[in-house]
Scaffold this motif. Sequence first.
Motif: not given
Length: 176
Positions: A34-37, A47-49, A80-85, A105-114
């Motif tokens: 899920t990607a959104k602001l 932006p994050g996901y 693009e963002e590459e992730t190895s969570p 975890e609920s309430g956490q997200y990764y920020q898309a930096k660029n």
Amino acid sequence: QLIEKSIIAAKEKSENDAKLAQKAALDAVEYFVTAKLYKDYSGETAPGYTLDIRNRGEVPLSDITLTIYFLDAGGKRIGEEETSPLNSMMHEVPVLKPHYMWRMESGQYYQAKNIGAEWKEGSVEVEVTKATVAEMPTEPAMDDSTREYADNKIEIQNLTARYYDSYGSDEPVPGF
């Protein structure tokens, strides 16, 4: 000459088997993104996901890497963002067993930096770019005295699994 041909054929078969195993590992990864602001800690939107990963295969997987492509309103990739969570400092899960699922975890997200303002919120494409067939972790062996103690002295009664309220989140989390 026959021996050389046999060696070459065996090497080609081994390389082909490795390619098939790699393709099967990549195909076994199922993801939910899920990607959104999101509001960051300063109150700004960014932006994050979020993502969840499931191993649909019959073998354990490790080193799972996803590449998330962010799209503009025309559907063109703009970043693009590459992730190895599973292998990040936040989430140390070395092996994803067959049919298991890893969830953020609920309430956490990764920020898309660029990713800039040209991104159309929610528009992403995702590709599994790495997944490795892993050895199944083994339980450490118990010596005889530890085994005897465990068998004779430890008894679990009334173990209940249920959902609990989570600090800082509106969503309940599973626990014992």
